[in-house]
Motif scaffolding. Sequence first.
Motif, PDB file in Angstrom:
ATOM      1  N   PRO A 263       0.835  -1.211   0.000  1.00 46.48           N
ATOM      2  CA  PRO A 263       0.000   0.000   0.000  1.00 46.48           C
ATOM      3  C   PRO A 263       0.868   1.258   0.000  1.00 46.48           C
ATOM      4  O   PRO A 263       1.845   1.353   0.754  1.00 46.48           O
ATOM      5  CB  PRO A 263      -0.806  -0.124   1.297  1.00 46.48           C
ATOM      6  N   ALA A 264       0.541   2.220  -0.842  1.00 50.92           N
ATOM      7  CA  ALA A 264       1.328   3.448  -0.949  1.00 50.92           C
ATOM      8  C   ALA A 264       1.312   4.251   0.344  1.00 50.92           C
ATOM      9  O   ALA A 264       2.191   5.087   0.571  1.00 50.92           O
ATOM     10  CB  ALA A 264       0.798   4.297  -2.104  1.00 50.92           C
ATOM     11  N   SER A 265       0.329   3.996   1.207  1.00 50.62           N
ATOM     12  CA  SER A 265       0.202   4.738   2.467  1.00 50.62           C
ATOM     13  C   SER A 265       1.175   4.250   3.534  1.00 50.62           C
ATOM     14  O   SER A 265       1.369   4.928   4.550  1.00 50.62           O
ATOM     15  CB  SER A 265      -1.228   4.596   3.001  1.00 50.62           C
ATOM     16  N   LEU A 266       1.814   3.082   3.337  1.00 54.04           N
ATOM     17  CA  LEU A 266       2.643   2.465   4.363  1.00 54.04           C
ATOM     18  C   LEU A 266       3.899   3.296   4.616  1.00 54.04           C
ATOM     19  O   LEU A 266       4.679   3.551   3.706  1.00 54.04           O
ATOM     20  CB  LEU A 266       3.010   1.043   3.949  1.00 54.04           C
ATOM     21  N   ARG A 267       4.103   3.682   5.882  1.00 51.75           N
ATOM     22  CA  ARG A 267       5.235   4.534   6.245  1.00 51.75           C
ATOM     23  C   ARG A 267       6.217   3.861   7.205  1.00 51.75           C
ATOM     24  O   ARG A 267       7.405   4.159   7.185  1.00 51.75           O
ATOM     25  CB  ARG A 267       4.723   5.831   6.907  1.00 51.75           C
ATOM     26  N   ILE A 268       5.737   2.970   8.089  1.00 45.73           N
ATOM     27  CA  ILE A 268       6.576   2.347   9.113  1.00 45.73           C
ATOM     28  C   ILE A 268       6.500   0.839   8.943  1.00 45.73           C
ATOM     29  O   ILE A 268       5.418   0.250   8.971  1.00 45.73           O
ATOM     30  CB  ILE A 268       6.122   2.763  10.523  1.00 45.73           C
ATOM     31  N   PHE A 269       7.665   0.189   8.782  1.00 52.27           N
ATOM     32  CA  PHE A 269       7.717  -1.233   8.439  1.00 52.27           C
ATOM     33  C   PHE A 269       8.716  -1.914   9.376  1.00 52.27           C
ATOM     34  O   PHE A 269       9.896  -1.550   9.423  1.00 52.27           O
ATOM     35  CB  PHE A 269       8.167  -1.375   6.985  1.00 52.27           C
ATOM     36  N   ASN A 270       8.242  -2.924  10.126  1.00 51.24           N
ATOM     37  CA  ASN A 270       9.096  -3.646  11.068  1.00 51.24           C
ATOM     38  C   ASN A 270       9.327  -5.068  10.556  1.00 51.24           C
ATOM     39  O   ASN A 270       8.411  -5.883  10.525  1.00 51.24           O
ATOM     40  CB  ASN A 270       8.457  -3.681  12.452  1.00 51.24           C
ATOM     41  N   LEU A 271      10.565  -5.346  10.164  1.00 51.47           N
ATOM     42  CA  LEU A 271      10.966  -6.679   9.708  1.00 51.47           C
ATOM     43  C   LEU A 271      12.049  -7.257  10.615  1.00 51.47           C
ATOM     44  O   LEU A 271      12.844  -8.094  10.187  1.00 51.47           O
ATOM     45  CB  LEU A 271      11.488  -6.601   8.267  1.00 51.47           C
ATOM     46  N   SER A 272      12.088  -6.824  11.861  1.00 48.66           N
ATOM     47  CA  SER A 272      13.128  -7.289  12.776  1.00 48.66           C
ATOM     48  C   SER A 272      12.907  -8.748  13.170  1.00 48.66           C
ATOM     49  O   SER A 272      11.774  -9.227  13.236  1.00 48.66           O
ATOM     50  CB  SER A 272      13.159  -6.401  14.030  1.00 48.66           C
ATOM     51  N   ASP A 273      14.019  -9.446  13.402  1.00 46.29           N
ATOM     52  CA  ASP A 273      14.001 -10.832  13.866  1.00 46.29           C
ATOM     53  C   ASP A 273      13.139 -11.718  12.965  1.00 46.29           C
ATOM     54  O   ASP A 273      12.281 -12.468  13.428  1.00 46.29           O
ATOM     55  CB  ASP A 273      13.494 -10.883  15.316  1.00 46.29           C
ATOM     56  N   PRO A 284       7.903  -0.962   0.525  1.00 46.50           N
ATOM     57  CA  PRO A 284       6.895   0.082   0.309  1.00 46.50           C
ATOM     58  C   PRO A 284       7.542   1.342  -0.267  1.00 46.50           C
ATOM     59  O   PRO A 284       8.590   1.782   0.229  1.00 46.50           O
ATOM     60  CB  PRO A 284       6.335   0.319   1.712  1.00 46.50           C
ATOM     61  N   PRO A 285       6.976   1.936  -1.282  1.00 47.83           N
ATOM     62  CA  PRO A 285       7.641   3.030  -2.011  1.00 47.83           C
ATOM     63  C   PRO A 285       7.817   4.310  -1.216  1.00 47.83           C
ATOM     64  O   PRO A 285       8.736   5.084  -1.501  1.00 47.83           O
ATOM     65  CB  PRO A 285       6.724   3.248  -3.221  1.00 47.83           C
ATOM     66  N   ASN A 286       6.959   4.558  -0.245  1.00 50.37           N
ATOM     67  CA  ASN A 286       7.014   5.820   0.510  1.00 50.37           C
ATOM     68  C   ASN A 286       7.447   5.608   1.953  1.00 50.37           C
ATOM     69  O   ASN A 286       7.085   6.373   2.845  1.00 50.37           O
ATOM     70  CB  ASN A 286       5.643   6.502   0.472  1.00 50.37           C
TER      71      ASN A 286
END
Length: 434
Positions: A263-273, A284-286
Amino acid sequence: MNVAVLLLLGLGLLEAQRSCFFHRAEEHCVCYNLSEENLSSIIQCLPASVVEFRGGELERYVAFPISDLDPSTIEMLGSLVIRKIIFGDLLVPEILLARVLKFFSYTQVQELVFENCVFQGRGDWDEMAGQDLPVLSLRFHNVTSAPLTGREQDLSKLSRWLTALEELAVTGSHVTSLPCGVGKVFGALRSLDVAQNGLGEQSLMGAFCEGAFPRLQVLSLQHNSLTSYHSVCQSVRPLRELQRLDLSQNKLTAEPFSSCQWPASLRIFNLSDTGLDKVLTPLPPNLEVLDVSCNRLRAVDISLSSLKKLFLNQNMLQAVPSVTDFPMLDTLHLDNNSITELPWDEVKLLGRLRDVAAAGNPYSCSCSGAGGLQALASAGHLGQGWPQDYTCESPPGYQGRRVKDVPLSVLQCSPAAVIAPLCVGLVLLGVAGA
């Protein structure tokens, strides 16, 4: 006092030795296994903003008649300052909960929490049809109840309230599916936390169908059974207002040539562990905040023009990623990697950031290993951990010494600063001699 009010304020009723304890400074009151004999002690909870009931079972009250409230009782409930009620370690007959819940409409309670509870049976929710409740946040942790599948009719009776609910958390409760119809009920939900459950890719595809959770902005899928990065991306695409997504503590793998667009609205992404040995793409582009800490990354080969905060701590990096790939970056965390030095060209770029953290690395205390860190610290760019958590791994003479205390001579750190003036001086002497 009306029996309904007793149930509302004391769902933990059971014979016990202890009752209620009010912590005035915290405006928090806790009642342990409140009994009918010491029910009067609940009075001291009336000034509290948070009331907590621990222990007991409610089966003995299932047959109690619950009549409509008289005006004086309604007025009393409306005057209470209680905003949050926590029920813990309880056996809750759902039919009783269904009969009592409507009385919350007379209070100012905004948050309900159930912890370590077992919900028994199926309730008759007819009395809640068309009923408004002030509760905006509903949280369940480590609860057991009938599966959500097949309960869409029950939820429809609660739709007037659930449509206005803003926060929902069901964590550590062995949830394996979220039916599409359930998501469509929560029209105003902003935050959904389903961490520590058993949700897999197939579960998500059904959960976030078109029209489900239309206003959702924050989604936590932490510690579930997710493995496919591409499938998760496909599942959340209908969430057009999603701003924060937590996939931490899942074991994710990438499919080659994935073309899914987040989603273009996604701003904070947690891929830890998540067991990553490389940063998965596409991202996410933004994106503005990316957390890929606690993985097995040896390098970071991505470029994000909008990224402001990048968390790479507890990986296997041997070098600092180029800041030029992130023109908007203001925060970079590199703690507990395998970085031995900060080259001067990178130090100059890092000096533009507001917050740099690089503690717990095996630094070689040469000019670039110690000098760069000292320069960043003197400019106020090194955050928490400086100077106590920055120590030398080499050379042997400095091993275990704090980087801050390593003396750096001008000749060691900037030979050009010495050689250039010498050359100029020799040239001038030659000219004068001629």
